[in-house]
Design a protein around this motif. Structure first.
Motif, short mmCIF file in Angstrom:
data_model
loop_
_atom_site.label_atom_id
_atom_site.label_comp_id
_atom_site.label_asym_id
_atom_site.label_seq_id
_atom_site.Cartn_x
_atom_site.Cartn_y
_atom_site.Cartn_z
N PHE A 39 1.35 7.25 -6.60
CA PHE A 39 0.44 8.15 -6.72
C PHE A 39 0.36 9.63 -6.40
O PHE A 39 0.02 10.82 -6.91
N ALA A 40 1.40 9.89 -5.19
CA ALA A 40 1.59 11.15 -4.69
C ALA A 40 2.07 12.11 -5.61
O ALA A 40 1.60 13.42 -5.45
N ALA A 43 0.94 -1.11 -0.12
CA ALA A 43 -0.05 0.13 0.06
C ALA A 43 0.84 1.44 -0.06
O ALA A 43 0.47 2.30 -0.60
N ARG A 44 2.05 1.30 0.81
CA ARG A 44 2.81 2.51 0.91
C ARG A 44 3.47 2.53 -0.58
O ARG A 44 3.63 3.65 -1.31
N GLU A 45 3.90 1.67 -1.24
CA GLU A 45 4.44 1.73 -2.52
C GLU A 45 3.36 2.37 -3.66
O GLU A 45 3.43 3.11 -4.52
N TYR A 50 4.99 16.85 4.58
CA TYR A 50 3.92 16.28 5.31
C TYR A 50 3.22 15.27 4.51
O TYR A 50 2.67 14.12 5.06
N LEU A 51 3.15 15.53 3.08
CA LEU A 51 2.72 14.61 2.28
C LEU A 51 3.61 13.17 2.30
O LEU A 51 3.01 11.89 2.40
N ASP A 52 4.88 13.53 2.39
CA ASP A 52 5.88 12.37 2.28
C ASP A 52 5.69 11.41 3.72
O ASP A 52 5.39 9.97 3.61
#
Length: 315
Positions: A207-208, A200-202, A235-237
């Motif tokens: 997507f980010a 999920a992290r990948e 923050y997004l990271d």
């Protein structure tokens, strides 16, 4: 000094958006958020049963949308001062990102749509679960979690740590838990905030780059050790990393204490985080913004505490 906080998964309740839909513009707002969320937020927030909204792919978008709705109504009075700090627990960090201007409402819903589905898929890969460990000493609790090959997924307070891992090992922890502690199985779909969520992290990391984060308009306290973040990109990271890393809400509360927070408002569906604060942040004023009936008291609390350090209140 006022903090606004946003709850995480598990706080949702059947029908919890029903009282909000009566306010002008709320149905339209939920309709506009439903498209990027890829679910019918109004239907799930007013009609769906507990089992339906327990689904990660439904619960997470509902929670972010509910926080956006409640906060928009709180701020509908133009003379209301801004809060001094924002924070969210787990998926609540996406709500905080929207409230703090890091992401637009639409992008926050796009992100939570991807996050919730990716986490649900990762959870379905093998039988995993979570359990709250309440009481005992921190040393004994963490040692027991490690002994059973589990992970401390949520460090919620001095007296509550959530363990996560295989369903079999969670069951073993329940039979052989730490001294003077209760092990309470949680009705969740998987071992969130652990290495089980690596896929999920990948997916989130891929997507980010489609998002355009801005620096926050207010200080944001991160689940990653209670750090105060002033960069939207950072923050997004942290949001991306967070899905496979522990939530340290105890550290967030310590940051509130260090910054002189005197009051806290939890946006809908509220009660979990103010409950923790009641035990850990003795003496601060608390308000739950669960329905429109709570708006008047919440606005009064904002006016009383926003921008005020403890010494200002005593003067």
């Amino acid at each position: 000094m006022l903090a606004i906080v946003c709850p995480g998964q598990g706080a949702q309740k059947p029908g919890f958006l029903t009282p909000w839909r009566e306010l002008p513009g709320v149905e339209e707002l939920l309709g506009s958020l439903s498209e990027p969320a890829r679910i019918d937020l109004l239907r799930h927030g007013t009609e769906s049963d507990a089992d339906t909204i327990r689904d990660t792919a439904v619960a997470q978008p509902l929670l972010v949308a509910a926080g956006i709705v409640a906060a928009s109504q709180l701020r509908s009075e133009e003379d209301l001062p801004a809060a001094d700090v924002l924070a969210g627990h787990s998926v609540g960090e996406l709500t905080a990102a929207a409230l703090g201007g890091v992401l637009s409402d639409e992008d926050a819903m796009r992100l939570v749509a991807v996050r919730s589905r990716a986490m649900a898929t990762a959870a379905a890969a093998e039988p995993t679960s979570m359990a709250a460990v309440v009481g005992g000493t921190r040393e004994d609790v963490l040692a027991a979690i490690e002994r059973h090959g589990l992970h401390p997924a949520n460090i919620n307070s001095a007296a509550q740590v959530v363990a996560a891992g295989s369903a079999e090992k969670i069951a073993a922890l329940g039979e052989d838990g730490p001294a003077k502690a209760r092990v309470i199985p949680l009705q969740v779909a998987g071992a969130f905030h652990t290495p089980y969520m690596a896929a999920a992290r990948e997916e989130l990391a891929a997507f980010a780059p489609t998002l355009s984060p801005a620096d926050p308009t207010l200080p944001l306290v991160s689940n990653a050790g209670g750090e105060v973040v002033t960069s939207g990109a950072l923050y997004l990271d942290a949001i991306v990393t967070q899905v496979a890393s522990p939530v340290d809400w105890e550290a967030c509360m310590a940051t509130f204490r260090d910054r002189g927070v005197t009051a806290m408002i939890e946006v809908a569906p509220a009660g979990t985080l103010t409950g923790l604060a009641k035990r850990e942040l003795k003496g601060i004023a608390l308000a739950n913004l669960n329905t429109p009936d709570d708006l008047e008291a919440a606005r009064a609390l904002v006016r009383e505490h926003a921008g005020l350090a403890p010494s200002d209140q005593e003067a």
